[in-house]
Design a protein around this motif. Sequence first.
Motif, PDB file in Angstrom:
ATOM      1  N   LYS A   1       0.751  -1.330   0.545  1.00 57.84           N
ATOM      2  CA  LYS A   1       0.298   0.129   0.778  1.00 57.84           C
ATOM      3  C   LYS A   1       0.941   1.338   0.086  1.00 57.84           C
TER       4      LYS A   1
ATOM      5  N   ALA B   1       0.878   4.045  -2.824  1.00 58.20           N
ATOM      6  CA  ALA B   1       0.804   5.181  -3.084  1.00 58.20           C
ATOM      7  C   ALA B   1       1.957   6.140  -3.666  1.00 58.20           C
TER       8      ALA B   1
ATOM      9  N   GLU C   1      -4.789   2.003  -5.636  1.00 62.41           N
ATOM     10  CA  GLU C   1      -5.065   3.339  -6.071  1.00 62.41           C
ATOM     11  C   GLU C   1      -5.576   3.342  -7.553  1.00 62.41           C
TER      12      GLU C   1
ATOM     13  N   LYS D   1      -7.911   3.301  -4.046  1.00 62.83           N
ATOM     14  CA  LYS D   1      -8.405   5.239  -3.580  1.00 62.83           C
ATOM     15  C   LYS D   1      -8.523   5.651  -4.646  1.00 62.83           C
TER      16      LYS D   1
END
Length: 320
Positions: free
Chosen positions: A101, A105, A198, A228
């Motif tokens: 993660k 990012a 993402e 996200k």
Amino acid sequence: MKNTAILVEQNNKRLLNTKNNILATLAYFDMWDYPLTYGEIFLFLENKYGRHDFTEALDQLIVNKLVFHFDRFYSLKNDYMIAVKRNKGNKKAATLINKAKEVGAFLIRFPYVRGIGISGSLSKNFADDNSDIDFFIITERNRLWLARTFMHMFKKLTFLVGKQHNYCMNYYIDEAQLQIVEKNIYTAIEVATIIPLEGDLTFESFYKSNAWTSGFLPNKCMRLATAKPLKKRWYKTFTESLFNNSFGDWLDNVLMKITSGRWNKKTEMKKLNMRGTAMSMAASKHFAKPSPENFQIKLIEKYRIKVSILLQQFEERMAQ
């Protein structure tokens, strides 16, 4: 009486089909000595069945010692240690997923990257001491090779600090061709188990383009909620503006030809990676991925033979 006999026959046929499906599902993951939970078997079945039929079929397979139950796991092997191995692998995976993660990012910040997801064994919640973090990457249409080059230039630096295993960016597609070309049980499971990190809208489009997976896994839902939304970053927008022109078109094509040419030479020379596997890559304008001939096709054939033998043994057992 006749109607009752017909219902009994239909029920027996339905249970037989369910058992065959359960055995085939366990056989796929058995190739990695990976036992499944009750819920996982149900999710990876190739056909839809009611919970009652599924539970009854699974219980009968256990009674007939065709399937073995350890703790919360089910396997074709009568070996409790594979359950121990899985529990250990799940704990290791939890740590690596948190790391993935963080890396995801960071990778989403590169130019033209629109979606990042976890793939490979880690996406199936398993890892060991030798596991890499594999990423599935979606780029802007017609800018895959620019994005890949930027990212792999960075990866060269990770070798200097021994962190290259955290940045295994080995599967790229772009938004112009979101549908996976190969459609089989292997690719269906790989698509269905990706963990999006993402780019929520990008993955929404990806899953819509790969709705064909429901033909192989009708019970499996995609995990879109884990992704996200993309954030606008000025430096990413600025860098992309430098290549949103005919020069960018030309450069992307050049980078594709150079990279695919180098990989073709590695394949011809039968070079091996750090794991001893032959190096090969399938490349086009809209994808860069491991060549299916190198692993995927061989795996599917192995699986086909395994299921054929298993179902034959099942028929012989039931005939006794």
